[in-house]
Motif scaffolding. Structure first.
Motif, mmCIF file in Angstrom:
data_model
loop_
_atom_site.group_PDB
_atom_site.id
_atom_site.type_symbol
_atom_site.label_atom_id
_atom_site.label_comp_id
_atom_site.label_asym_id
_atom_site.label_seq_id
_atom_site.Cartn_x
_atom_site.Cartn_y
_atom_site.Cartn_z
ATOM 1 N N PHE A 132 -21.239 -28.873 -28.088
ATOM 2 C CA PHE A 132 -22.041 -27.062 -27.952
ATOM 3 C C PHE A 132 -23.548 -27.073 -27.138
ATOM 4 O O PHE A 132 -23.279 -26.305 -26.360
ATOM 5 C CB PHE A 132 -23.616 -27.367 -29.799
ATOM 6 C CG PHE A 132 -23.863 -25.539 -30.135
ATOM 7 C CD1 PHE A 132 -23.458 -24.977 -30.273
ATOM 8 C CD2 PHE A 132 -24.834 -25.721 -29.201
ATOM 9 C CE1 PHE A 132 -23.766 -23.251 -30.317
ATOM 10 C CE2 PHE A 132 -25.740 -24.495 -28.705
ATOM 11 C CZ PHE A 132 -24.977 -23.234 -30.254
ATOM 12 N N VAL A 133 -23.775 -28.281 -26.421
ATOM 13 C CA VAL A 133 -24.640 -27.939 -25.168
ATOM 14 C C VAL A 133 -23.787 -28.243 -24.326
ATOM 15 O O VAL A 133 -24.309 -27.043 -23.638
ATOM 16 C CB VAL A 133 -25.553 -29.580 -25.493
ATOM 17 C CG1 VAL A 133 -26.222 -30.169 -24.356
ATOM 18 C CG2 VAL A 133 -26.622 -29.834 -26.293
ATOM 19 N N ALA A 134 -22.237 -29.080 -24.228
ATOM 20 C CA ALA A 134 -21.857 -28.941 -23.013
ATOM 21 C C ALA A 134 -20.878 -26.976 -22.812
ATOM 22 O O ALA A 134 -20.867 -26.908 -21.509
ATOM 23 C CB ALA A 134 -20.693 -29.755 -23.171
ATOM 24 N N ALA A 135 -20.758 -26.924 -23.843
ATOM 25 C CA ALA A 135 -20.362 -25.971 -23.877
ATOM 26 C C ALA A 135 -21.142 -24.066 -23.281
ATOM 27 O O ALA A 135 -20.791 -23.742 -22.921
ATOM 28 C CB ALA A 135 -19.594 -25.596 -24.842
ATOM 29 N N ALA A 136 -22.380 -25.110 -24.645
ATOM 30 C CA ALA A 136 -23.774 -23.621 -23.567
ATOM 31 C C ALA A 136 -23.844 -23.381 -22.548
ATOM 32 O O ALA A 136 -23.033 -22.413 -21.570
ATOM 33 C CB ALA A 136 -24.557 -23.886 -24.779
ATOM 34 N N ALA A 137 -23.421 -24.717 -21.378
ATOM 35 C CA ALA A 137 -23.517 -25.092 -20.041
ATOM 36 C C ALA A 137 -22.788 -24.376 -19.614
ATOM 37 O O ALA A 137 -22.565 -23.731 -18.501
ATOM 38 C CB ALA A 137 -24.019 -26.466 -20.212
ATOM 39 N N SER A 218 -16.594 -21.070 -30.806
ATOM 40 C CA SER A 218 -16.838 -20.209 -31.148
ATOM 41 C C SER A 218 -18.370 -19.307 -32.032
ATOM 42 O O SER A 218 -19.028 -18.418 -31.608
ATOM 43 C CB SER A 218 -15.939 -20.230 -33.329
ATOM 44 O OG SER A 218 -16.329 -18.430 -33.240
ATOM 45 N N ALA A 219 -18.866 -21.049 -32.197
ATOM 46 C CA ALA A 219 -20.842 -20.874 -32.293
ATOM 47 C C ALA A 219 -21.490 -20.473 -30.952
ATOM 48 O O ALA A 219 -22.000 -20.030 -30.731
ATOM 49 C CB ALA A 219 -20.820 -22.392 -33.139
ATOM 50 N N VAL A 220 -20.556 -21.211 -29.617
ATOM 51 C CA VAL A 220 -20.696 -20.622 -28.263
ATOM 52 C C VAL A 220 -20.817 -18.685 -28.250
ATOM 53 O O VAL A 220 -21.616 -18.406 -27.871
ATOM 54 C CB VAL A 220 -21.113 -21.784 -27.617
ATOM 55 C CG1 VAL A 220 -21.071 -21.422 -26.319
ATOM 56 C CG2 VAL A 220 -21.233 -22.879 -27.735
ATOM 57 N N ARG A 221 -19.987 -18.270 -28.672
ATOM 58 C CA ARG A 221 -19.483 -17.494 -28.238
ATOM 59 C C ARG A 221 -20.734 -16.175 -28.892
ATOM 60 O O ARG A 221 -21.061 -15.544 -28.787
ATOM 61 C CB ARG A 221 -18.208 -16.969 -28.806
ATOM 62 C CG ARG A 221 -16.780 -17.591 -27.867
ATOM 63 C CD ARG A 221 -16.065 -16.802 -27.683
ATOM 64 N NE ARG A 221 -15.321 -17.602 -28.614
ATOM 65 C CZ ARG A 221 -14.485 -18.336 -28.904
ATOM 66 N NH1 ARG A 221 -14.005 -19.267 -28.056
ATOM 67 N NH2 ARG A 221 -13.978 -19.198 -29.703
ATOM 68 N N ILE A 240 -32.733 -21.621 -23.981
ATOM 69 C CA ILE A 240 -32.768 -22.391 -25.182
ATOM 70 C C ILE A 240 -31.972 -23.448 -26.419
ATOM 71 O O ILE A 240 -32.148 -24.382 -26.874
ATOM 72 C CB ILE A 240 -34.102 -21.060 -26.262
ATOM 73 C CG1 ILE A 240 -34.511 -20.239 -25.459
ATOM 74 C CG2 ILE A 240 -34.030 -21.353 -27.481
ATOM 75 C CD1 ILE A 240 -35.083 -18.778 -25.820
ATOM 76 N N GLN A 241 -30.893 -22.796 -26.674
ATOM 77 C CA GLN A 241 -29.801 -23.521 -26.912
ATOM 78 C C GLN A 241 -29.580 -24.962 -26.787
ATOM 79 O O GLN A 241 -29.666 -25.864 -27.082
ATOM 80 C CB GLN A 241 -28.610 -22.708 -27.538
ATOM 81 C CG GLN A 241 -28.594 -21.163 -28.167
ATOM 82 C CD GLN A 241 -27.390 -20.488 -27.933
ATOM 83 O OE1 GLN A 241 -26.795 -19.937 -27.103
ATOM 84 N NE2 GLN A 241 -27.097 -19.562 -29.185
ATOM 85 N N ILE A 242 -29.826 -24.993 -25.439
ATOM 86 C CA ILE A 242 -29.299 -25.903 -24.946
ATOM 87 C C ILE A 242 -30.200 -27.330 -24.930
ATOM 88 O O ILE A 242 -30.236 -28.441 -25.140
ATOM 89 C CB ILE A 242 -28.249 -26.236 -23.663
ATOM 90 C CG1 ILE A 242 -27.453 -25.963 -22.878
ATOM 91 C CG2 ILE A 242 -28.991 -27.265 -23.166
ATOM 92 C CD1 ILE A 242 -27.183 -24.886 -21.436
#
Length: 418
Positions: A132-137, A218-221, A240-242
């Motif tokens: 999730f962290v990587a996808a958000a970044a 999907s959670a990131v989007r 903030i999410q990261i």
């Protein structure tokens, strides 16, 4: 209620003609009349209500990204709230829908999407959290690269370089996610070129983003639901999410280290704490992104999100509560949480005179303490830059509250046994 003055200030930004940093978001700039009005979304929701289609998560999220939570037509918000009331048994949909109707009474959790995160990502799975962290970044980097392609003004160049640097640091920020090495290599190559267009970097990051587990992607989007049409708020939410992902990984590392120590495994505990420190030591890259936020843009975002304070982050508090006993005065704004009956400091003090590896563990604890305090000081510094000394959210005193918090050690009794 959102004041007319605040709405006018947002409108001024949107009409400025600037796309990206200090201006409107890409989605609003590129939207059609139907997308802005919400007619397409209303039709999709009515089809789902009639049982003719799957719930249009992606389309609803895209509309919210276009107009902001406070710009969605009231009847659409009412429809979504009604769907939530009638679908509580559907745990994933039930965890996500509150983000769509919380404009007036939402909190930090619903702003960032943490309930949905807990349902889909799960904090106890290090690989999924790092994914999730990587996808958000990467999603943020691609967003800023797209904005740069539309408007290559100087602040956007600085922002794009900063978020690209974050992606090159994912081996430290999210070490449990296996990122294709070509992504970081392309990012470093772009950073080495003052006039880079970032297209080569984007061509590597996009497929890597698509390569994360579908439910994580999907959670990131779906959790990017800003309250405004300001481009800067989308960056703010992603950062903030990261940070939330990092806090959860650090909190997990500490709880696992306590378990290791109860089994006499000091070396294993040290390894966990060192890995947590490595994550935190890469945080300055994230702070460089946040410092690109224009002060006047943040004042608007802050007005729309008043009361949604990071002081409400459970994962952040878990870290501090699990490390050492907390003075009640230090959590008057956040509330006490239960992380077990023993802190890491307590376990260390009980074993330090008898365990042969106690000094090794102490070194790891001191390293973690330095990294955590440095992170809090960085937060304080950014707060001074973007909001000055005005009162903070969540009932805090703003920068002065953060200054005092930044001086608090994770392990205050280590100084006594040095």
């Amino acid at each position: 209620m959102i004041s007319e003055t605040l709405l006018e200030a947002e409108q001024k930004f949107v009409r400025s003609g600037v796309i990206g940093v200090g201006g409107t978001c890409l989605q609003a700039a590129e939207a059609t009349t139907d997308e802005l009005s919400g007619r397409n979304i209303e039709n999709a929701l009515r089809q789902w209500e009639a049982g003719h289609a799957e719930f249009p998560h992606a389309a609803v999220a895209a509309h919210y990204q276009t107009v902001g939570r406070n710009g969605v037509r009231p009847h659409l918000v009412a429809m979504l709230q009604n769907f939530h009331n009638n679908n509580r048994a559907h745990h994933v949909l039930g965890a996500w829908l509150p983000m769509t109707f919380d404009a007036q009474d939402g909190d930090y959790l619903s702003y960032v999407g943490l309930d949905y995160f807990d349902q889909v990502v799960r904090s106890d799975d290090a690989q999924r959290v790092d994914a999730f962290v990587a996808a958000a970044a990467m999603d943020l980097a691609l967003l800023e690269a797209r904005a740069l392609g539309r408007s290559a003004h100087a602040p956007q160049v600085v922002r794009t370089r900063a978020v690209t640097r974050v992606v090159t640091q994912l081996d430290r920020l999210a070490p449990d996610f296996s990122l294709d090495p070509s992504v970081a290599a392309a990012g470093l190559a772009a950073l080495a070129q003052p006039g880079a267009d970032y297209s080569s970097f984007a061509s590597h990051a996009a497929p890597a983003l698509n390569g994360v587990p579908e439910e994580i992607g999907s959670a990131v989007r779906l959790t990017l639901l800003p309250t405004t049409r300001l481009h800067d708020e989308q960056m703010f939410i992603r950062c903030i999410q990261i940070f939330e992902g990092l806090y959860r990984q650090v909190a997990t590392a500490i709880s696992m280290a306590i378990r290791d120590l109860r089994h006499g495994l000091a070396a294993a505990a040290k390894s966990r704490l060192d890995r947590a420190s490595i994550r935190l030591e890469a945080v300055p890259a994230l702070f460089r992104v946040l410092t690109t936020m224009p002060v006047d843009a943040f004042s608007i975002i802050r007005g729309f999100t008043h009361g949604r304070s990071a002081v409400q982050s459970r994962a952040f508090r878990e870290v501090e509560f699990a490390c050492a006993p907390i003075d009640p005065r230090d959590f008057e704004h956040s509330g006490k949480i239960d992380v077990g009956d023993t802190t890491l400091q307590d376990v260390y003090l009980s074993m330090r005179k008898t365990h042969p590896d106690a000094h090794v563990l102490e070194e790891a604890m001191r390293r973690l303490d330095r990294a955590w305090v440095a992170m809090k000081r960085g937060h304080w510094g950014i707060t001074l830059k973007v909001i000055g000394t005005v009162p903070g959210t969540g009932g805090t005193a703003g920068a002065s509250y953060l200054k005092n918090a930044a001086m608090v050690s994770l392990f205050p009794r280590l100084s006594e046994v040095a």
